[in-house]
Design an enzyme around this catalytic site. Sequence first.
Site, PDB file in Angstrom:
ATOM      1  N   HIS A 215      18.938 -41.515  -7.719  1.00 57.42           N
ATOM      2  CA  HIS A 215      18.925 -39.488  -8.512  1.00 57.42           C
ATOM      3  C   HIS A 215      18.062 -39.193  -9.134  1.00 57.42           C
ATOM      4  CE1 HIS A 215      21.722 -35.317  -8.723  1.00 57.42           C
ATOM      5  NE2 HIS A 215      20.285 -35.660  -7.911  1.00 57.42           N
TER       6      HIS A 215
ATOM      7  N   HIS B 260      27.156 -48.077  -7.263  1.00 62.73           N
ATOM      8  CA  HIS B 260      26.838 -46.633  -7.684  1.00 62.73           C
ATOM      9  C   HIS B 260      26.110 -46.292  -8.362  1.00 62.73           C
ATOM     10  CE1 HIS B 260      29.633 -43.473  -8.671  1.00 62.73           C
ATOM     11  NE2 HIS B 260      29.522 -43.682 -10.228  1.00 62.73           N
ATOM     12  N   GLU B 261      25.827 -47.301  -9.308  1.00 64.48           N
ATOM     13  CA  GLU B 261      24.979 -47.638 -10.223  1.00 64.48           C
ATOM     14  C   GLU B 261      23.881 -46.989  -9.858  1.00 64.48           C
ATOM     15  OE1 GLU B 261      26.238 -45.847 -12.192  1.00 64.48           O
ATOM     16  OE2 GLU B 261      28.290 -46.550 -12.846  1.00 64.48           O
TER      17      GLU B 261
HETATM   18 ZN   LIG Z   1      28.505 -42.327 -11.495  1.00 64.48          ZN
END
Ligand SMILES: [Zn+2]
Length: 683
Positions: free
Chosen positions: A479, A472-473
């Site tokens: 991004h 997730h991180e």
């Molecule tokens: Zn998040």
Amino acid sequence: MTAPENNPLLAPGPLPAFHAIKPEHMEPAIDALLGGLKKATARLLDTNQPPSWENTLRPLEDMEDRLNRAWSPVGHLHNVADTEAVRAAYNACLPKITNYATERYQNELLHRTYREIAGSPASMKLGPAERKIIDNALRDFRLSGIDLSPPDRVRFKEMKQRLSQLQTRFEENLLDATQAWKRHVTDESQLDGLPETALALAAQTAAREGKTGWVLTLDLPCYRPVMAYAHDRLLRREIYEAYVTRASELGLHDGRWDNSAIMDDILRLRGEMARLLGFKNFAEYSLATKMAHSTSQVLEFLLDLARRSKPYAERELEELRAFAAGHGGPSSLAAWDVPYYAERLREQRFNFSQEELRPYFPVPVVLQGMFKLVERLYGLHVKAASAETWHPDVRFFTLHEADGAVRGMFYVDLYARPLKRGGAWMDECVSRRRREDGSLQLPVAYLNCNFSPPVEGRPSLLTHDEVLTLFHEFGHGLHHLLTAVDRPSVAGINGVAWDAVELPSQFMENWCWEREVLDWIGRHHQTGKPLDDTLYQRLRASRNFHAGLQMVRQLEFALFDFRLHTEYEPAQGRTTLAILEEVRRQVAVIDAPAFNRFPHGFSHIFAGGYAAGYYSYKWAEVLSADAYARFREEGLFNPVTGRQFLNAILEQGGARDAMELFVAFRGREPRIDALLLEYGMAA
Ligand SMILES: [Zn+2]
């Protein structure tokens, strides 16, 4: 005092000089940069030349980036190496930084300059990033009340201050009420069923208070295991009641920490503030900075999900009732029975715990597998590199194009230790920026987790949940790092709508359930063997356990939050509890007892930033599931699909509207089907 030229925060290289930064450098650096920024802004605005992107906004953007580059390591050290001196320096800087942001959007001259530039013929020739920066700024000026008449502006400011005090009070009451409840247990049999870790925690709390036996509290690490494991039904009811009446008129100590009036004041003020700015209600105001464009769109979205998931929730509850009845439980399940029997059913069905998977996820293997995924999806390579860091456990990596060119860099700080805050998060260290001479400032990210550190001769071993957290991180990190936008204000995660920013992070989690990826990231640390089929099947099956019940619960929170900020009107009987009552009739399947005062502890919306925004969790989940579904349709590792995700979503940052980007990737607007399918709730 260090001379400015010897202050490492003022002499930026490609990376912060962590080995040289001392707490005494922090405040002087921030003071110097803020002072320079204010002077330069005044100088830029005091000119007879017509303002333009190049002569005004670009220099401003560059100076603000300079400030961010100095502020980032200060904030980061406060998070990961928070000595008293660092904390003091951070706390001395924080109000100055916050003030700068507030004053910026109240500066009328600056506002006029943005408007002039936006209206000038030259603005038509600006790129999408520059135009988006100007649009966002004009929006933020408006949301800060710049268009109001002078008396209204004073009122607006007062309301904002009052709101921030009320929100703090809400949180304080909740904290005090949580801490005031304690239950001393001397007879161990009352705690039958509790796992070792929970018992140890309760014994530790007792010892700290100079008591024998165990002390239970309402903190989640104590509350959750009691609700899920304690065989004693009366004990569960007692702790449940204490928990759901916190900070309400029904709470302990004669409602001493009652949040009722504070909640009413908050809702009234938010409504007034929104109307003053020309919005119909606070929900509309909240959507001004989000991807969803209308309140009806959000309501329909939530109700549609509710309609489609409720039958599953009802079936799951029915099954749970039958299971409980067959295992000595009550004929009708109360709110304090549901987590308990759900846990028994889970144990019976999957016979498997997170702990069993740990040996399969040693950190070095997980990292290697995660980087391999990036290579397969986007054709990019990750290499270990060396850099000065803040702790010997921190690792550093560079991210390369297929031709070897460096695209970005990142620090990985995975282990819990003293002076580091809890949780997992990604932070920006340096933003991608095109300098005036055309050269590129490369983006740098921090990835932070709190896993257990390696022990002598054995790597750190992760649970599958922790692997999800890391992915997730890393998704947020990609991004930030893979942005192709050259302007920091809308590069990477900057300027991305709140309800869309979790798309790249949640997207990454999907991969952790795929057999092929599990074979890369999961190898037993002693035997080197991947998960066998039995373990794999159990892991897959456990993913959707009670998906329906969890979904309707999240929808209850989201709908309540959104309708509350749309419909609240106590004079017409539209009170907090009346709206909650309606929402529950609409979506809930588990009856809440009449004494339940869940809103009084809902700090996400009353004290945090989620007001009229709690729906974002589900919204972003729909986006990520639907984006991922295209990979399923076209082949998981289809390089064309991967490239397009990179080009259409990851590289675009906040330079274009989130819906536009999604449509560019998916060829249509998002649909909820993929999410329902992931959860095993497809019709
Ligand atoms: Zn998040």
